[in-house]
Design a protein around this motif. Structure first.
Motif, mmCIF file in Angstrom:
data_model
loop_
_atom_site.group_PDB
_atom_site.id
_atom_site.type_symbol
_atom_site.label_atom_id
_atom_site.label_comp_id
_atom_site.label_asym_id
_atom_site.label_seq_id
_atom_site.Cartn_x
_atom_site.Cartn_y
_atom_site.Cartn_z
ATOM 1 N N PHE A 84 47.658 27.272 193.905
ATOM 2 C CA PHE A 84 47.608 28.552 194.114
ATOM 3 C C PHE A 84 46.287 29.045 193.267
ATOM 4 C CE2 PHE A 84 51.601 28.219 196.012
ATOM 5 C CZ PHE A 84 52.427 29.292 195.996
ATOM 6 N N GLY A 85 45.519 28.293 192.577
ATOM 7 C CA GLY A 85 44.068 28.778 191.969
ATOM 8 C C GLY A 85 43.039 28.822 192.958
ATOM 9 N N VAL A 86 43.239 28.041 194.115
ATOM 10 C CA VAL A 86 42.377 28.020 195.274
ATOM 11 C C VAL A 86 42.632 29.274 195.977
ATOM 12 C CG1 VAL A 86 42.085 25.595 194.891
ATOM 13 C CG2 VAL A 86 43.549 26.493 196.608
ATOM 14 N N SER A 109 49.870 33.768 192.268
ATOM 15 C CA SER A 109 49.522 35.154 192.874
ATOM 16 C C SER A 109 49.601 34.535 194.389
ATOM 17 C CB SER A 109 48.131 35.600 192.723
ATOM 18 O OG SER A 109 48.077 36.672 193.511
ATOM 19 N N THR A 110 50.500 35.244 195.078
ATOM 20 C CA THR A 110 50.937 34.995 196.405
ATOM 21 C C THR A 110 50.310 36.110 197.376
ATOM 22 O OG1 THR A 110 52.653 33.829 195.983
ATOM 23 C CG2 THR A 110 52.612 34.547 198.050
ATOM 24 N N HIS A 111 49.540 36.163 198.355
ATOM 25 C CA HIS A 111 48.843 37.190 199.056
ATOM 26 C C HIS A 111 49.808 37.416 200.352
ATOM 27 C CE1 HIS A 111 45.815 39.711 200.891
ATOM 28 N NE2 HIS A 111 46.083 39.018 202.138
ATOM 29 N N SER A 267 62.310 33.560 196.447
ATOM 30 C CA SER A 267 61.279 33.635 195.205
ATOM 31 C C SER A 267 60.253 34.589 195.720
ATOM 32 C CB SER A 267 60.630 31.994 195.387
ATOM 33 O OG SER A 267 59.901 31.972 196.516
ATOM 34 N N THR A 268 59.283 34.794 194.778
ATOM 35 C CA THR A 268 58.216 35.874 195.097
ATOM 36 C C THR A 268 57.327 35.201 196.325
ATOM 37 O OG1 THR A 268 58.402 36.938 192.818
ATOM 38 C CG2 THR A 268 56.299 37.190 194.100
ATOM 39 N N GLU A 269 57.017 33.843 196.122
ATOM 40 C CA GLU A 269 56.321 33.252 196.942
ATOM 41 C C GLU A 269 56.584 33.178 198.280
ATOM 42 O OE1 GLU A 269 56.621 30.203 193.698
ATOM 43 O OE2 GLU A 269 57.259 32.491 193.775
ATOM 44 N N ALA A 270 57.838 32.748 198.569
ATOM 45 C CA ALA A 270 58.348 32.571 199.847
ATOM 46 C C ALA A 270 59.302 33.557 200.352
ATOM 47 C CB ALA A 270 59.012 31.316 199.988
ATOM 48 N N GLY A 271 59.875 34.473 199.675
ATOM 49 C CA GLY A 271 60.645 35.534 200.120
ATOM 50 C C GLY A 271 62.200 35.180 200.078
ATOM 51 N N TYR A 272 62.905 35.774 201.088
ATOM 52 C CA TYR A 272 64.435 35.552 201.194
ATOM 53 C C TYR A 272 65.021 34.360 201.991
ATOM 54 C CZ TYR A 272 63.279 39.956 199.578
ATOM 55 O OH TYR A 272 62.683 41.315 199.172
ATOM 56 N N MET A 273 64.980 32.976 201.322
ATOM 57 C CA MET A 273 65.184 32.121 202.360
ATOM 58 C C MET A 273 66.585 31.633 202.423
ATOM 59 S SD MET A 273 62.296 29.546 200.081
ATOM 60 C CE MET A 273 62.945 30.269 198.497
ATOM 61 N N GLY A 274 67.567 31.946 201.751
ATOM 62 C CA GLY A 274 68.900 31.655 202.277
ATOM 63 C C GLY A 274 70.159 32.752 200.981
ATOM 64 N N PRO A 314 49.285 31.614 204.231
ATOM 65 C CA PRO A 314 50.079 30.455 204.796
ATOM 66 C C PRO A 314 50.445 29.422 203.459
ATOM 67 C CG PRO A 314 48.102 30.689 206.105
ATOM 68 C CD PRO A 314 47.861 31.388 205.004
ATOM 69 N N LEU A 315 51.896 29.488 203.513
ATOM 70 C CA LEU A 315 52.415 28.414 202.557
ATOM 71 C C LEU A 315 53.069 27.264 203.465
ATOM 72 C CD1 LEU A 315 54.187 30.803 200.050
ATOM 73 C CD2 LEU A 315 51.851 29.625 199.810
ATOM 74 N N ILE A 316 52.437 26.108 203.707
ATOM 75 C CA ILE A 316 53.020 25.279 204.515
ATOM 76 C C ILE A 316 53.343 24.075 203.794
ATOM 77 C CG2 ILE A 316 52.209 23.901 206.516
ATOM 78 C CD1 ILE A 316 50.054 25.815 207.296
ATOM 79 N N ARG A 317 54.427 23.691 203.856
ATOM 80 C CA ARG A 317 55.194 22.483 203.116
ATOM 81 C C ARG A 317 55.206 22.702 201.580
ATOM 82 N NH1 ARG A 317 55.198 16.840 204.372
ATOM 83 N NH2 ARG A 317 57.222 16.884 204.068
#
Length: 442
Positions: A84-86, A109-111, A267-274, A314-317
């Motif tokens: 996430f630092g990149v 930080s998640t954009h 999670s903050t990064e991915a949202g409401y997953m389940g 994009p958060l991929i895998r």
């Protein structure tokens, strides 16, 4: 539809043509082929618009041409949180950055692009409406004091984060407080040491809210210790989110508050997953319309998530650090999978003499049967010894020692590996969460 809803839906529809669908469309019945097609589209977008991904995938022997099948998806390198630092933000994406891991320690930080901010809000409304909530019915939420807007505002000003400061003010005070009728109640960081959150919980319940939102470790601790006024039982639903929970802990919340407890994996990064349902217990129904979820058997079944909507970053895998079970089982409510049960965190488990691993969920489920143990922690020390951290007031008459005897007997541990520690403070994660199993550095 009341006046508040009319305003919210009018604004949401103005910002996104899909807003009403995001709120009302149930996340079920998604064909695997459709989800894979969305994965492929996100992959190609990231390849074209995020130089870091293009370089990373090129080194893995992948090109822009991508045939999205389950086997091909597993060839795509996973994203670690350390990355996430990149700069993972797509070119020309304008939006807001959300921080996770925020109560103490390092942050990530998640954009989110503005289009996805609106979509994620629609997904939140879908969760709330699915619980039976109506806009304007009171909601009470428990948070650590470090999450308070006014506590964080000076830091945002110093860092020049004007957009974020305005966004969070609108979110907390205009949308949540003004339209949702939600109030936040804050507890201090030493909540597990002295029960300082009891007043916050009583204030939250005094509003007679339809819904109480809290981390499960905090709410479970407060009700187990009996720090809430037992006469206040007007809550309809409790939504626990942000940390591991187990069925016995959810049942205790239900018994103490006289409500129905549900668990959300988010999670903050991915949202409401389940989100769980009244008949799914510890399992949550995965939102397969918006997330591609996998587990990695080579890493204790670590949960890997692809957010199919976030084109801004994009958060991929993405490796979540959580471990769990993923199943295509049909829930007792009749809804088909996928379903997910979180067991703990990667790399944090106990291994008995036969090589069997015991995770946080196993520990929590066992000790829930001991009402005098309000907060506890198993600390793996160098050399494999385990110290059970327990408050001295909860160990009268050797009760903690007896509980530890039973634990070792049930899970096949040599009792000599374990001892009780009545003086060491309970350790918290970088985001302030209480974990059942921790590792002590040499």
């Amino acid at each position: 539809m009341n006046a508040r809803e009319k305003l919210v839906f009018a604004a949401g529809s103005l910002l996104s043509k899909d807003f009403r669908d995001d709120v009302s469309r149930p996340p079920r019945g998604v064909e695997e082929a459709r989800a894979l097609a969305r994965f492929g589209a996100l992959y190609q977008y990231a390849f074209d618009n995020v130089p870091y991904y293009r370089s990373k995938y090129g080194k893995a022997g992948l090109s822009r041409s991508f045939c999205a099948t389950p086997a091909e998806v597993q060839r795509v390198p996973c994203l670690e949180k350390t990355e996430f630092g990149v700069n993972l933000t797509a070119r020309s994406s304008w939006g807001v950055a959300l921080e996770s891991g925020g109560t103490s320690g390092p942050k990530a930080s998640t954009h989110l692009g503005w289009d996805y901010v609106v979509k994620r809000y629609g997904m939140l409304l879908r969760v709330l409406y699915g619980l039976g909530w109506e806009m304007g019915r009171p909601i009470s939420a428990l948070h650590p004091v470090e999450y308070g807007y006014w506590n964080n505002l000076p830091g945002m000003i110093r860092r020049g984060e004007a957009v974020k400061a305005v966004f969070e003010f609108v979110q907390q005070y205009v949308i949540y407080r003004g339209f949702h009728n939600r109030r936040n109640f804050y507890y201090s960081g030493d909540v597990f040491e002295n029960g300082s959150g009891g007043d916050a919980l009583d204030q939250a319940l005094r509003r007679k809210p339809f819904l109480v939102i809290s981390r499960p470790d905090v709410l479970g601790y407060l009700v187990k210790r009996g720090l809430n006024d037992p006469s206040r039982r007007e809550v309809a639903k409790a939504l626990v989110v942000g940390n591991l929970t187990v069925l016995p802990a959810m049942k205790r919340v239900e018994d103490h508050l006289g409500c129905q407890a549900l668990n959300m994996y988010a999670s903050t990064e991915a949202g409401y997953m389940g989100l769980s349902c009244p008949r799914s217990g510890e399992w949550v129904h995965v939102d397969a319309a918006n997330y591609w979820v996998e587990t990695d058997p080579a890493q204790d079944n670590e949960i890997i998530v692809t957010d199919l909507n976030n084109y801004g970053m994009p958060l991929i895998r993405y490796r979540t650090g959580d471990v769990g079970e993923l199943s295509a089982r049909v829930c007792a409510c009749g809804r088909p999978g996928p379903m997910l049960r979180v067991l703990g965190r990667k790399g944090r488990c106990l291994e008995n003499e036969r090589g069997k691993k015991v995770f946080d969920a196993d520990v929590m489920s066992f000790f829930e049967d001991f009402p005098f143990l309000w907060a506890y922690q198993l600390c793996v020390e160098p050399g494999g010894k385990v110290a059970a951290r327990v408050r001295a007031g909860e160990a009268l008459g050797g009760r903690a020692e007896k509980a530890l005897d039973e634990f070792c007997g049930k899970f096949g541990f040599a009792r000599g590996r374990f001892r009780c520690d009545y003086s060491a403070p309970l350790s918290r994660s970088p985001s302030g969460k209480l974990q059942c199993i921790v590792t002590v550095s040499p």
